[in-house]
Design an enzyme around this catalytic site. Structure first.
Site, PDB file in Angstrom:
ATOM      1  N   LYS A  39     -31.490 -23.181  -2.186  1.00 48.23           N
ATOM      2  CA  LYS A  39     -30.450 -21.804  -2.097  1.00 48.23           C
ATOM      3  C   LYS A  39     -30.581 -21.532  -0.878  1.00 48.23           C
ATOM      4  O   LYS A  39     -31.120 -20.915  -0.572  1.00 48.23           O
ATOM      5  CB  LYS A  39     -31.526 -20.390  -3.156  1.00 48.23           C
ATOM      6  CG  LYS A  39     -31.159 -21.020  -4.922  1.00 48.23           C
ATOM      7  CD  LYS A  39     -31.114 -20.085  -5.804  1.00 48.23           C
ATOM      8  CE  LYS A  39     -31.177 -20.477  -6.668  1.00 48.23           C
ATOM      9  NZ  LYS A  39     -29.571 -21.355  -7.772  1.00 48.23           N
TER      10      LYS A  39
ATOM     11  N   ARG B  34     -31.711 -26.514 -17.063  1.00 46.39           N
ATOM     12  CA  ARG B  34     -31.266 -27.987 -17.721  1.00 46.39           C
ATOM     13  C   ARG B  34     -32.303 -28.991 -17.577  1.00 46.39           C
ATOM     14  O   ARG B  34     -32.542 -29.621 -19.266  1.00 46.39           O
ATOM     15  CB  ARG B  34     -30.044 -28.052 -17.402  1.00 46.39           C
ATOM     16  CG  ARG B  34     -30.109 -29.320 -16.111  1.00 46.39           C
ATOM     17  CD  ARG B  34     -28.030 -29.710 -16.371  1.00 46.39           C
ATOM     18  NE  ARG B  34     -27.520 -27.759 -15.581  1.00 46.39           N
ATOM     19  CZ  ARG B  34     -26.709 -27.888 -15.415  1.00 46.39           C
ATOM     20  NH1 ARG B  34     -25.411 -28.556 -14.740  1.00 46.39           N
ATOM     21  NH2 ARG B  34     -26.164 -26.604 -14.456  1.00 46.39           N
TER      22      ARG B  34
ATOM     23  N   ASP C  27     -30.999 -28.022  -7.560  1.00 45.83           N
ATOM     24  CA  ASP C  27     -30.887 -26.828  -7.734  1.00 45.83           C
ATOM     25  C   ASP C  27     -30.361 -26.331  -9.411  1.00 45.83           C
ATOM     26  O   ASP C  27     -30.362 -25.455 -10.093  1.00 45.83           O
ATOM     27  CB  ASP C  27     -29.867 -25.491  -7.412  1.00 45.83           C
ATOM     28  CG  ASP C  27     -30.573 -24.133  -6.494  1.00 45.83           C
ATOM     29  OD1 ASP C  27     -30.946 -23.910  -7.250  1.00 45.83           O
ATOM     30  OD2 ASP C  27     -29.502 -23.548  -6.817  1.00 45.83           O
TER      31      ASP C  27
HETATM   32  N1  BES Z   1     -31.238 -20.391 -11.575  1.00 43.74           N
HETATM   33  C1  BES Z   1     -29.489 -20.356 -11.334  1.00 43.74           C
HETATM   34  C2  BES Z   1     -28.515 -19.672 -11.844  1.00 43.74           C
HETATM   35  C3  BES Z   1     -28.538 -18.680 -11.962  1.00 43.74           C
HETATM   36  C4  BES Z   1     -27.896 -17.958 -10.941  1.00 43.74           C
HETATM   37  C5  BES Z   1     -29.365 -17.437 -12.538  1.00 43.74           C
HETATM   38  C6  BES Z   1     -27.187 -16.726 -10.623  1.00 43.74           C
HETATM   39  C7  BES Z   1     -29.129 -16.043 -12.731  1.00 43.74           C
HETATM   40  C8  BES Z   1     -28.391 -15.550 -10.881  1.00 43.74           C
HETATM   41  C9  BES Z   1     -29.765 -22.282 -12.007  1.00 43.74           C
HETATM   42  O1  BES Z   1     -30.514 -22.557 -11.179  1.00 43.74           O
HETATM   43  C10 BES Z   1     -29.131 -22.759 -10.524  1.00 43.74           C
HETATM   44  O2  BES Z   1     -29.138 -22.880  -9.373  1.00 43.74           O
HETATM   45  N2  BES Z   1     -28.016 -23.231 -10.951  1.00 43.74           N
HETATM   46  C11 BES Z   1     -26.673 -23.951 -10.269  1.00 43.74           C
HETATM   47  C12 BES Z   1     -26.412 -24.522 -11.351  1.00 43.74           C
HETATM   48  C13 BES Z   1     -26.005 -25.834  -9.732  1.00 43.74           C
HETATM   49  C14 BES Z   1     -26.424 -26.137  -9.137  1.00 43.74           C
HETATM   50  C15 BES Z   1     -24.972 -27.018 -10.658  1.00 43.74           C
HETATM   51  C16 BES Z   1     -25.915 -22.446  -9.855  1.00 43.74           C
HETATM   52  O3  BES Z   1     -24.696 -21.779 -10.966  1.00 43.74           O
HETATM   53  O4  BES Z   1     -25.217 -22.634  -9.225  1.00 43.74           O
HETATM   54 ZN    ZN Z   2     -32.756 -21.699 -11.858  1.00 41.88          ZN
HETATM   55 MN    MN Z   3     -31.477 -23.192  -9.929  1.00 43.55          MN
END
Ligand code: BES
Ligand code: ZN
Ligand code: MN
Length: 509
Positions: A286, A360, A356
């Site tokens: 990230k 899931r 990331d």
């Molecule tokens: N933990 C994150 C989602 C998240 C984002 C939680 C902001 C709280 C605040 C999750 O693991 C993630 O990184 N999701 C990605 C998925 C994507 C790579 C398909 C996202 O939402 O960008």
């Molecule tokens: Zn996450």
């Molecule tokens: Mn993530």
């Protein structure tokens, strides 16, 4: 080997009791809290403030008007009583334009929370808000307790005001027997505070094994049976998703199973929580601005843990199992790579196109395992996608399900507890985008739009056949990056803990 102890909870405890006096004027307290409504002719003191107004010479409405107080929700004004009341400080909180005698419990919760939050440093607070019945008295108690929360475990200077120590709900005679409602509020507040503490604790002090240890200690004290699978057991028993996400970290993953059984229970609910104690993104790293609050990525597991503790303490006539899917998502030489394939607990293979999208991957193992408990319903809770925040904003969770009635039931349960949640669809056409050229399914959809829905469509593939399942995405609601409001502090909110408790109450006999 980690040995240091997480500094959970500062030891500040707020107690709450009920007093059915009608005489707020001479009640012995440090601050007396009353309500005010908006009105066409200026602020309108809420029902129950008559005697206070009289003691102030009938000048309450005029004084508030002169101070510019409108009575809107979120407003607060404090003034000295100069001996007119026993309490040296009178605090007036806005209740909006609720019609007389019909106060929405959530309005009362927020008003009580606004009061206690801004009264940090005050020892005794009495809440004389309009609580017409036991449910509303409980709402005042809960809002007051949640508003008094503070995370001070890492403060060393002593400059921060201590939270309110003693709350008294002045219910008046009309509320009937509100004792049980106050007790429930105290139990619920304790669980929500526990979840907030866990979310707020720095990830250096809360890694999977440590979280599991806390769940074991606190859980068994509450009467839950607790089982912990370590990384070795997870590998042997085929939890491929949890293992894959956890393999990049020096702090190995855990799966915690919490169980509560009532001898007269007719139904079983299963809750599955995403417990990523820190989400760096893994090798699909990230950017920094998205990473600094990823200690909150275990909020789903926190909510499941907090709810199970409350369900046990309340002695609900239901069977409840909770799964905490715990891993730290880190990049390293042992981390999973984009294009790696693992076999999930359900037996299906998954191609990991983006490390990331890890939530899931741990959830599908928890959901499949929950099927072995033969539950009437499985609900998973996760800070799953940034797309949830895009779709519904910071404060409203998205609810998806393989059953329309269940989805509406979850949305309703959330509303009853004062938590914002909204039903969202699982469009069939989104499944195709998850096809993988090598495995049964891929963890990433090529389309960015509808990301909250594609994540849920992925999860649905792993729900045991014939089981009703709902998924709550609370990426925004779990952590308050903005200013405090109502009973919600900055940082960990404990979101959805109350919804899960409310759901269990619905399934209880
Ligand atoms: N933990 C994150 C989602 C998240 C984002 C939680 C902001 C709280 C605040 C999750 O693991 C993630 O990184 N999701 C990605 C998925 C994507 C790579 C398909 C996202 O939402 O960008
Ligand atoms: Zn996450
Ligand atoms: Mn993530």
């Amino acid at each position: 080997m980690r040995t240091e102890q997480a500094r959970l909870a500062s030891g500040d405890v707020t107690t709450v009791r009920l007093n059915s006096t009608d005489n707020a004027v001479s009640f012995d307290t440090d601050a007396l809290v009353v309500g005010v409504h908006t009105g066409p002719d200026g602020p309108r003191p809420a029902p129950g403030t008559e005697s206070v107004d009289e003691a102030l010479g009938g000048r309450l409405a005029a004084t508030l008007g002169a101070m510019g107080v409108k009575g809107r929700a979120g407003e607060i004004a404090k003034f000295p009583t100069f001996g007119a009341l026993t309490a040296p400080l009178l605090v007036v909180v806005g209740l909006g334009d609720a019609p007389e005698g019909d106060h929405d419990p959530e309005t009362l919760r927020r008003a009580a929370g606004t009061a206690t939050r801004s009264l940090a440093g005050t020892t005794r607070v009495a809440l004389a808000l309009p609580a017409a019945d036991a449910e509303r008295a409980g709402a005042v108690a809960l809002g007051g307790l949640l508003g008094a929360y503070a995370f001070t475990a890492y403060r060393t200077t002593g400059e921060h005001a201590a939270p309110v120590a003693e709350l008294t709900v002045l219910s008046g005679a009309g509320a009937g027997d509100a004792g049980a409602a106050i007790e429930r509020a105290a139990t619920v507040a304790e669980s929500v505070s526990l979840v907030r503490d866990l979310v707020n604790t720095p990830p250096s002090d809360l890694w999977p094994a440590r979280f599991a240890e806390i769940a074991e200690q606190t859980g068994s004290k509450a009467g839950l049976s607790v089982e912990i699978l370590d990384e070795k057991a997870l590998k042997e028993e085929g939890y491929g998703g949890i293992v894959a996400v956890g393999q990049g970290s020096a702090n190995p993953p855990r799966l915690v199973r919490l169980a509560y059984n009532h001898p007269e229970a007719a139904k079983t609910v299963a809750f599955v929580g995403k417990g990523i104690t820190f989400d760096s993104g893994g090798l699909s790293l990230k950017p920094s601005a998205s990473m600094d609050w990823m200690k909150s990525d275990m909020g789903g597991a926190g909510a499941v843990f907090g709810a199970l503790v409350a369900i046990a303490k309340l002695g609900l006539k239901v069977n409840a199992v909770g799964y905490l899917c715990l891993a730290e998502n880190m990049p390293s030489g042992t981390a999973q790579r984009p294009s790696d394939v693992f076999t999930s607990f359900a037996g299906k293979t998954v191609e990991v196109l983006d490390t990331d999208a890890e939530g899931r991957l741990v959830l599908i193992d928890g959901i499949a395992r929950a099927g072995q408990d033969n539950p009437d319903v499985i609900v998973d809770i996760a800070t799953l996608t940034g797309a949830q925040i895009v779709a519904l904003g910071w404060r409203t969770a998205g609810v998806m399900a393989n059953d329309d009635e269940l989805r509406e039931e979850v949305v309703q349960a959330a509303g009853e507890q004062g938590e914002a949640a909204w039903g969202m669809p699982l469009p069939e056409e989104l499944r195709k985008g998850l096809d993988s050229p090598v495995a049964d399914i891929a963890n990433l959809h090529p389309e960015r739009f509808g990301g909250m829905l594609t994540a849920a469509v992925f999860l649905r593939e792993f729900v045991p056949a014939g089981v009703r399942w709902a998924h709550i995405d609370m990426a925004g609601p779990a952590f308050n990056k903005g200013e405090p409001h109502g009973y919600t502090p900055k940082g960990g909110t404990g979101a959805i803990t109350r919804t899960l408790i409310g759901l269990a109450e619905r399934y209880a006999g």
